[in-house]
Every structure is written in structure tokens, then in C-alpha cells.
Scaffold this active site. Sequence first.
Site, PDB file in Angstrom:
ATOM      1  N   LYS A 186       0.821  -1.205   0.000  1.00 54.06           N
ATOM      2  CA  LYS A 186       0.000   0.000   0.000  1.00 54.06           C
ATOM      3  C   LYS A 186       0.868   1.273   0.000  1.00 54.06           C
ATOM      4  CE  LYS A 186      -4.083  -1.997   0.107  1.00 54.06           C
ATOM      5  NZ  LYS A 186      -3.985  -3.470   0.121  1.00 54.06           N
TER       6      LYS A 186
HETATM    7  C1  LIG Z   1      -5.354  -4.214   0.893  1.00 57.16           C
HETATM    8  C2  LIG Z   1      -6.813  -4.035   0.969  1.00 57.16           C
HETATM    9  C3  LIG Z   1      -7.574  -4.424   2.065  1.00 57.16           C
HETATM   10  C4  LIG Z   1      -7.034  -5.262   3.191  1.00 57.16           C
HETATM   11  O1  LIG Z   1      -5.898  -4.840   3.765  1.00 57.16           O
HETATM   12  P1  LIG Z   1      -4.886  -5.848   4.500  1.00 57.16           P
HETATM   13  O2  LIG Z   1      -4.084  -4.922   5.310  1.00 57.16           O
HETATM   14  O3  LIG Z   1      -4.091  -6.534   3.432  1.00 57.16           O
HETATM   15  O4  LIG Z   1      -5.709  -6.785   5.313  1.00 57.16           O
HETATM   16  C5  LIG Z   1      -8.905  -4.129   2.098  1.00 57.16           C
HETATM   17  N1  LIG Z   1      -9.502  -3.501   1.084  1.00 57.16           N
HETATM   18  C6  LIG Z   1      -8.819  -3.118  -0.012  1.00 57.16           C
HETATM   19  C7  LIG Z   1      -9.534  -2.400  -1.099  1.00 57.16           C
HETATM   20  C8  LIG Z   1      -7.468  -3.397  -0.115  1.00 57.16           C
HETATM   21  O5  LIG Z   1      -6.812  -3.059  -1.226  1.00 57.16           O
END
Ligand SMILES: *Cc1c(COP(=O)(O)O)cnc(C)c1O
Length: 405
Positions: A186
Site C-alpha cells: 500500500k
Molecule cells: C489491501 C486491501 C484491504 C485489506 O488490507 P490488508 O491490510 O491486506 O488486510 C482491504 N480492502 C482493499 C480495497 C485493499 O486493497
Amino acid sequence: MPGYEFFGAEERKEVTDVLETGILMRYGFDGPRKGIWKAKELETAITEVFGCKYAQLVSSGTAALTTALSALGVGYGDEVIVPAFTFVASFEAVLSVGAIPVLVDVDDTLTLSPAAVRQAVTSKTKCIMPVHMCGSMADLDALVAICKEHDLVLIEDACQSIGGTYKGKMLGTIGDAGTFSFDFVKTITCAEGGVVMTNREDVYTSSDGYSDHGHDHKGVDRGADLHPFIGYNFRISELHAAVGLAQIRKLDTFLSTQKKNHAALKAILSTIPEITYRRIPDEAGDSCTFLSWFLPTAEITKQVVAELKAQGIIAGSFYWFDNNWHYISKWDHLKNSVTLNKLHPDLKAAVIHHAGKDFTASDAVMSRCISTLINLCWTEEQIKTKGEQMTAVIHKVLQQHAVTY
Ligand SMILES: *Cc1c(COP(=O)(O)O)cnc(C)c1O
């Protein structure tokens, strides 16, 4: 998008602060931690940078969604509207609180279609959970209006759109609650982590307790805390929070770099008149983590994807329509409601029903869409080469189709 591209001495310094005290947990140990509170510091930074009243860090973006749903009282018998194009975490979180994920079509914004949401609202609907996919936002004015009309709560999944805005407000701070993920890919990473943001004190207090076994965190002695309700453990560690603290200070650099690289790649692709782009409800608020573009037909798009693969230049370009993690077409486990724990038969039947609906409207959008990840470390030369390679492939396929579309 990925903050891991700019990982360095700043992150190491923050982690070292924690390693030197040896207090890896975010709560308690007030003496030995010698004033080092990385999770608390990061929560304060999040409220300041994103302009929300409260922030509760948790162990992942998925945990943040689950925590937000619980804090808003979503559960048994409730329907939660989620988009058919999202990450699997959307329906995982809804199922984890015992509610029903109601999948609904996306439109050319690549996010929830307000018209489809309106049609999906029933007397059981409790929550609308738009997902600001691939760096840009859902039509929040329209969704907020539906929530007001039907007395529903709004949870914004802004996990992929850290730093994006809508009409001057940060994504994730507009609904009753909003979430970010700080997983490894992210915009800001903690390695693993997430946050619930809210302007509602009740939602914050519940999130704070829920993510730590229901502790009320009122006393100085953790052992003497009361438990007003049953919670869970979604705590973030100090080590993870330390990484996030160094990363959030780089957010402006991440965003300006993303915007610059996005504009440069878009300028090259825009030399092809057949290419169009996702509709963005507030163009100025795009965080530019991805450039999402459309080709005229599904057939052409599939051939472009195949040709990008054949030439070894597919890396970083995603054809979500065929992707196991992000689009309804490949979610067989959801369509068959395959879970390890038994679900109530009514919930199981509802899951199968809602995942098995007709998603032709989403297919029409997603089958023509390719999203290209915008990297931070690209040089101008690399963007030029990438853009030229991509346009060469697109021209080649378009020429083959010149007569047919
Ligand atoms: C990455 C992501 C999540 C979940 O995040 P994690 O930290 O990997 O559990 C939820 N929603 C979206 C749209 C994502 O891209």
C-alpha cells in the site's frame, strides 16, 4: 503506490527506538518503555495528516474493516452493500461479523454504482461499504444521500487510496468510519497494519476496545481494565507502528511522485484516441496510485493483455476481470459459500444468492479495463520506455481490429 519503494534510514531509526527499549507491545509497560509510544504517535499523526478526530490502529486493513463494522453494530441479519470489484477483504470482513455481503455492480468509476446501490437497498440493509479502488473515489455525495434517506451507516474502504480526496476532504474521513491498510503493497506500509478513522467518539471508543479484547483502557493498570463488551485481538505492534511513523512523514513525497509519474504515463497513452479512462467524481482528488484505462471492446482488451504478456511487459498492468482476488467472476469460494466454520443456513443461502446474481453491468466495465500501477522509483526514461512499449502493443492490436469494431 508502494511505500516500500522509499524504505530506508528513517524507518530503521524508528524501529531501532523500539528495539532499544525492548517494549514491542503498544499498551502498558509505562516505565520500561521510556516514553516510546510509536502506535500512539502514529495515531496522532494520522488524525493530523488526514483531518479526522480519531484514529485506531489495528493489525491489518481487513481487521480495520471488521473493527469498523463491529463498532457500528453491524451483525446478524444485516445486509452490507459492497462492490463486485474490490479486494476479498470486503466480504471477508462482512462475514466475520455474521452479516450478509450484498454484492452490487460497479460503474465506469470502478466503484459502487449509486443507481445499483439504490436498487439493492432493502429493509435489512444496514451499511454501505464503498471501496475507493485503485487510488480514486466512489461518488460519495450520491452514496451519502442514500445513507441519509434510508438511515444507513457508511464505511469507506480507502485502503487503496491513502491521500486521495473528495471535494477537499481526505478519503476515509467522510463516512461514519473509514479504513486504510498499511500492508506491504500500500501507499504507506507498516509491513502489516491498518487503521479505523472516524469523527464519532462512540465509534472510536468501541474500535479501541474491540481491537484489544474489549479492554476499556481507562486505568493505568492493564490488568485492572474493565471489559464492557466482548472484543478480539487486532492489536498492531510497536515495531509495525514505528515503520508507519517514518512512512507517514514521506506521504507528501509519495503523492507528488505518484501524480507526476501518472501524468507522464497518461500523456503517452493519450496519444491513442481509442483509449479512455475511468470516470473520477473529483478529478483533483485522485491519489494516482494507478492509471486505469479502457479499450473499446472486451475482445481487444483481452488481446492487448495477451500481447503484453507475450512481450514480457505485463508486470504492473492488471486485468482485474481475470484476477482471482479482485473481481466477482473468479470468486468461486464466495459463490459456493465455502467456509471452514459452519454458517447459519440462512446466511449461507444469502451469500450464495447475492454472489450468484447477474453482474453484466460490471462485466461490461471490467472486461475493458486495465489498471497500470504507478511506481515511485521510475525515472523519466523508464516511463517513456514503458509508455512506448505499451502503445506499440495497443496499436498492433487495434490495427488487427480496425474493421471489426
Ligand atoms: C489491501 C486491501 C484491504 C485489506 O488490507 P490488508 O491490510 O491486506 O488486510 C482491504 N480492502 C482493499 C480495497 C485493499 O486493497
